[in-house]
Design a protein around this motif. Structure first.
Motif, PDB file in Angstrom:
ATOM      1  N   ASP A 239      36.958  40.340  21.765  1.00 29.78           N
ATOM      2  CA  ASP A 239      38.394  40.471  21.948  1.00 29.78           C
ATOM      3  C   ASP A 239      38.597  41.678  22.848  1.00 29.78           C
ATOM      4  N   VAL A 240      38.957  41.405  24.087  1.00 30.43           N
ATOM      5  CA  VAL A 240      38.993  42.428  25.125  1.00 30.43           C
ATOM      6  C   VAL A 240      40.274  43.247  25.013  1.00 30.43           C
ATOM      7  N   GLU A 241      40.098  44.551  24.965  1.00 33.08           N
ATOM      8  CA  GLU A 241      41.230  45.476  24.891  1.00 33.08           C
ATOM      9  C   GLU A 241      41.538  46.093  26.254  1.00 33.08           C
ATOM     10  N   VAL A 242      40.499  46.364  27.048  1.00 35.96           N
ATOM     11  CA  VAL A 242      40.657  46.999  28.355  1.00 35.96           C
ATOM     12  C   VAL A 242      39.769  46.274  29.359  1.00 35.96           C
ATOM     13  N   ILE A 243      40.301  46.010  30.546  1.00 38.82           N
ATOM     14  CA  ILE A 243      39.534  45.379  31.620  1.00 38.82           C
ATOM     15  C   ILE A 243      39.533  46.337  32.808  1.00 38.82           C
ATOM     16  N   ASP A 244      38.446  47.069  32.964  1.00 41.19           N
ATOM     17  CA  ASP A 244      38.310  47.992  34.089  1.00 41.19           C
ATOM     18  C   ASP A 244      37.986  47.197  35.347  1.00 41.19           C
ATOM     19  N   ASP A 245      38.775  47.390  36.382  1.00 46.15           N
ATOM     20  CA  ASP A 245      38.589  46.696  37.651  1.00 46.15           C
ATOM     21  C   ASP A 245      37.705  47.557  38.545  1.00 46.15           C
ATOM     22  N   HIS A 246      36.496  47.078  38.854  1.00 41.67           N
ATOM     23  CA  HIS A 246      35.557  47.842  39.666  1.00 41.67           C
ATOM     24  C   HIS A 246      35.414  47.312  41.089  1.00 41.67           C
ATOM     25  N   ARG A 247      36.331  46.439  41.506  1.00 38.50           N
ATOM     26  CA  ARG A 247      36.293  45.986  42.893  1.00 38.50           C
ATOM     27  C   ARG A 247      36.620  47.161  43.808  1.00 38.50           C
ATOM     28  N   GLN A 248      36.060  47.106  45.000  1.00 39.14           N
ATOM     29  CA  GLN A 248      36.296  48.165  45.983  1.00 39.14           C
ATOM     30  C   GLN A 248      36.720  47.548  47.297  1.00 39.14           C
ATOM     31  N   SER A 249      37.533  48.274  48.045  1.00 39.29           N
ATOM     32  CA  SER A 249      38.004  47.742  49.319  1.00 39.29           C
ATOM     33  C   SER A 249      36.899  47.704  50.369  1.00 39.29           C
ATOM     34  N   ALA A 250      35.862  48.531  50.224  1.00 40.99           N
ATOM     35  CA  ALA A 250      34.798  48.593  51.228  1.00 40.99           C
ATOM     36  C   ALA A 250      33.644  47.622  50.948  1.00 40.99           C
ATOM     37  N   PHE A 251      33.592  47.041  49.729  1.00 38.45           N
ATOM     38  CA  PHE A 251      32.493  46.162  49.340  1.00 38.45           C
ATOM     39  C   PHE A 251      33.044  44.979  48.557  1.00 38.45           C
ATOM     40  N   ALA A 252      32.314  43.874  48.579  1.00 35.99           N
ATOM     41  CA  ALA A 252      32.676  42.707  47.771  1.00 35.99           C
ATOM     42  C   ALA A 252      31.414  42.161  47.117  1.00 35.99           C
ATOM     43  N   VAL A 253      31.522  41.735  45.873  1.00 38.57           N
ATOM     44  CA  VAL A 253      30.402  41.093  45.193  1.00 38.57           C
ATOM     45  C   VAL A 253      30.389  39.641  45.645  1.00 38.57           C
ATOM     46  N   ALA A 254      29.390  39.280  46.426  1.00 42.20           N
ATOM     47  CA  ALA A 254      29.335  37.939  47.006  1.00 42.20           C
ATOM     48  C   ALA A 254      28.710  36.922  46.050  1.00 42.20           C
ATOM     49  N   LYS A 255      27.600  37.293  45.432  1.00 38.19           N
ATOM     50  CA  LYS A 255      26.880  36.334  44.602  1.00 38.19           C
ATOM     51  C   LYS A 255      26.605  36.814  43.193  1.00 38.19           C
ATOM     52  N   GLY A 256      26.725  38.070  42.910  1.00 40.65           N
ATOM     53  CA  GLY A 256      26.382  38.559  41.582  1.00 40.65           C
ATOM     54  C   GLY A 256      24.875  38.557  41.398  1.00 40.65           C
ATOM     55  N   ILE A 257      24.445  38.736  40.174  1.00 46.51           N
ATOM     56  CA  ILE A 257      23.018  38.776  39.858  1.00 46.51           C
ATOM     57  C   ILE A 257      22.467  37.354  39.942  1.00 46.51           C
ATOM     58  N   GLN A 258      21.371  37.183  40.639  1.00 50.84           N
ATOM     59  CA  GLN A 258      20.745  35.868  40.804  1.00 50.84           C
ATOM     60  C   GLN A 258      19.406  35.841  40.073  1.00 50.84           C
ATOM     61  N   ARG A 259      19.001  34.662  39.598  1.00 49.37           N
ATOM     62  CA  ARG A 259      17.682  34.510  39.007  1.00 49.37           C
ATOM     63  C   ARG A 259      17.184  33.094  39.244  1.00 49.37           C
ATOM     64  N   THR A 260      15.883  32.923  39.104  1.00 45.31           N
ATOM     65  CA  THR A 260      15.243  31.632  39.295  1.00 45.31           C
ATOM     66  C   THR A 260      14.819  31.082  37.942  1.00 45.31           C
ATOM     67  N   VAL A 261      15.118  29.829  37.683  1.00 45.67           N
ATOM     68  CA  VAL A 261      14.741  29.189  36.423  1.00 45.67           C
ATOM     69  C   VAL A 261      13.260  28.856  36.452  1.00 45.67           C
ATOM     70  N   LEU A 262      12.522  29.343  35.462  1.00 47.08           N
ATOM     71  CA  LEU A 262      11.087  29.085  35.360  1.00 47.08           C
ATOM     72  C   LEU A 262      10.765  28.065  34.277  1.00 47.08           C
ATOM     73  N   ASP A 263      11.693  27.850  33.342  1.00 43.27           N
ATOM     74  CA  ASP A 263      11.459  26.943  32.219  1.00 43.27           C
ATOM     75  C   ASP A 263      12.679  26.033  32.087  1.00 43.27           C
ATOM     76  N   SER A 264      12.541  24.781  32.510  1.00 47.92           N
ATOM     77  CA  SER A 264      13.685  23.874  32.518  1.00 47.92           C
ATOM     78  C   SER A 264      14.223  23.604  31.107  1.00 47.92           C
ATOM     79  N   SER A 265      13.371  23.675  30.091  1.00 49.51           N
ATOM     80  CA  SER A 265      13.869  23.441  28.732  1.00 49.51           C
ATOM     81  C   SER A 265      14.785  24.583  28.288  1.00 49.51           C
ATOM     82  N   GLU A 266      14.488  25.802  28.724  1.00 51.84           N
ATOM     83  CA  GLU A 266      15.369  26.932  28.409  1.00 51.84           C
ATOM     84  C   GLU A 266      16.706  26.787  29.133  1.00 51.84           C
ATOM     85  N   LEU A 267      16.664  26.293  30.357  1.00 50.93           N
ATOM     86  CA  LEU A 267      17.907  26.056  31.090  1.00 50.93           C
ATOM     87  C   LEU A 267      18.742  24.997  30.377  1.00 50.93           C
ATOM     88  N   ASP A 268      18.104  23.921  29.932  1.00 54.17           N
ATOM     89  CA  ASP A 268      18.816  22.868  29.192  1.00 54.17           C
ATOM     90  C   ASP A 268      19.453  23.435  27.927  1.00 54.17           C
TER      91      ASP A 268
END
Length: 160
Positions: A114-143
């Motif tokens: 239950d969120v009480e505060v939402i800190d906005d960390h966007r900046q005018s000089a930078f943008a988060v394009a993709k966020g954290i990326q990872r590669t799936v190594l175990d398809s059953s875990e992805l399922d």
């Protein structure tokens, strides 16, 4: 609301840091960082948090995680989300277990923040394009993850 939209912001004069009034949308595959305390902070990555409303987030945690034990004792948590579409925020609030065993995933519990505060960390000089990326190594875990997230999304839709 689209992730790139500019939701109403208010200024927290105690920190002089912008806050969002509502949580933006973020891509499903977003990896977030959950911070709990005991009293020192502990941070862990969590997969695919679900926006469950303007100020609620659902996520699944394995039943034997130290973070789960800590949030049961000290429910004040922070969730850092860096996601595609320029989502950069820290949601602070109280967490609680809403299901001790998730359907089809008995070794995971469902947690609602239950969120009480939402800190906005966007900046005018930078943008988060993709966020954290990872590669799936175990398809059953992805399922399994996809199944847990589908359950959380269904619960979120039933709340609204």
């Amino acid at each position: 609301m689209a992730a790139g939209a500019s939701p109403m912001q208010r200024q927290d004069h105690s920190t002089d840091h912008p806050e969002l009034d509502v949580l933006p949308e973020w891509p499903q595959e977003t990896i977030a960082v959950l911070v709990t305390t005991d009293p020192a902070p502990h941070a862990i990555p969590v997969s695919w948090p679900v926006r469950a409303g303007d100020r609620q987030i659902l996520l699944s945690l394995k039943f034997d995680r130290g973070s789960l034990a800590r949030l049961r004792e000290q429910p004040e948590v922070a969730l850092l989300i860096l996601g595609g579409g320029d989502v950069a925020l820290c949601a602070r609030g109280r967490a609680r277990v809403v299901a001790e065993k998730m359907p089809g995933a008995a070794d995971y519990v469902a947690v609602r923040i239950d969120v009480e505060v939402i800190d906005d960390h966007r900046q005018s000089a930078f943008a988060v394009a993709k966020g954290i990326q990872r590669t799936v190594l175990d398809s059953s875990e992805l399922d399994a993850l996809q199944g847990r997230v589908a359950t959380l999304r269904a619960w979120a839709e039933n709340q609204n």
